[in-house]
Scaffold this active site. Structure first.
Site, short mmCIF file in Angstrom:
data_model
loop_
_atom_site.label_atom_id
_atom_site.label_comp_id
_atom_site.label_asym_id
_atom_site.label_seq_id
_atom_site.Cartn_x
_atom_site.Cartn_y
_atom_site.Cartn_z
N GLU A 77 -23.80 -8.09 -8.98
CA GLU A 77 -23.47 -9.54 -9.18
C GLU A 77 -22.60 -10.09 -7.93
O GLU A 77 -21.75 -9.21 -7.33
CB GLU A 77 -22.35 -9.71 -10.47
CG GLU A 77 -21.87 -11.03 -10.49
CD GLU A 77 -21.01 -11.21 -12.08
OE1 GLU A 77 -20.27 -12.26 -12.24
OE2 GLU A 77 -20.45 -10.07 -12.36
N GLU B 141 -20.16 -17.07 -18.65
CA GLU B 141 -19.13 -16.37 -18.81
C GLU B 141 -18.00 -17.34 -18.29
O GLU B 141 -17.54 -17.49 -17.11
CB GLU B 141 -19.50 -15.39 -17.35
CG GLU B 141 -18.53 -14.29 -17.45
CD GLU B 141 -18.90 -13.24 -16.34
OE1 GLU B 141 -18.85 -12.15 -16.88
OE2 GLU B 141 -19.01 -13.39 -15.24
#
Length: 265
Positions: A147, A245
């Protein structure tokens, strides 16, 4: 008048750490599932894995390590050790993706190992570490995703934070067992030009995560034109997971509805 019902061509997931936070985790997972979303979790060591495995939720991703870093030998060995511990948990949850960062993050999201600069030697070590991660993933039949983060707001002095960095590393390793978790919230803060970034990253994407800027709230609350990004991703042929998120700006269900609307065509 004909009403056109929209649907999403993507698999939509929601981070269980960030919504329905007044509820216990099992109840959060129940609500997420009832609303038709998959679920994501962070640090698996903070959860009762046997309980959440029986929750009925479908898991999209989880943090794939506990401690460790990419770019030094001791940290790399620790990353591999805790990644190996994470794999049986992912299998128990039937969770397809295990998430990695350039270095471990503390409880405030700050890097455990801060980097003022990232040297050539660090790049080479990170490449070597990710090759080892890919070997482990192939051996165990799982997929790790790397990520991108941002340094300006949430994760200052994190090595390999930019999307360009994670793309470069994953492309260099070039193994099916290592993909990108392309976080567009972080990328907007760090780089922008999101549609072209998606196009560049497309061959390597394992998942895309989203939140709006500023504030890390749900789509539709800030400056990112997520419906345009959804249309572009659809035209590119992306059919994978989009994970929200984000912190709800108000009502949790309204936030999830806005997320679904942004990625429905």
């Amino acid at each position: 008048m004909t009403t056109i019902l929209k649907s999403s061509p993507f698999m939509l997931a929601v981070c269980a750490e960030m919504v329905f936070r007044s509820l216990p985790v099992l109840d959060r997972l129940k609500r997420i599932t009832e609303l038709g979303f998959q679920a994501e979790i962070w640090d698996w060591t903070k959860h009762d894995i046997k309980a959440i495995a029986k929750s009925g939720a479908t898991f999209s991703s989880m943090t794939g390590y506990v401690t460790g870093t990419l770019a030094d030998e001791e940290g790399a060995n620790e990353l591999l050790r805790t990644a190996r511990l994470s794999i049986p948990v992912a299998k128990e949850l039937n969770c397809p993706r295990l998430n990695l960062h350039g270095t471990g993050l503390d409880g405030q999201g700050l890097p455990v190992v801060k980097s003022e600069i990232v040297t050539g030697a660090m790049w080479l070590k990170a490449y070597d570490t990710l090759q080892r991660i890919a070997d482990l993933a192939e051996e165990e039949g799982v997929t790790f995703v790397l990520e991108n983060l941002n340094e300006a707001v949430d994760h200052p002095k994190t090595p390999f934070a930019k999307a360009a960095d994670t793309i470069a590393l994953v492309a260099a390793v070039n193994r099916p067992s290592l993909k990108l978790n392309l976080d567009l919230y972080h990328a907007q803060i760090g780089e922008g030009n999101l549609i072209e970034l998606c196009r560049t990253a497309l061959p390597h994407i394992g998942e895309i995560q989203v939140a709006d800027v500023p504030g890390r709230k749900e789509p539709g609350t800030g400056e990112i034109n997520y419906p345009a990004i959804a249309r572009a991703l659809n035209e590119m042929g992306y059919r994978g997971t989009i994970g929200m998120e984000a912190w709800p700006s108000g009502d949790d269900e309204l936030a999830l509805s806005r997320f679904r609307d942004a990625f429905s065509l």
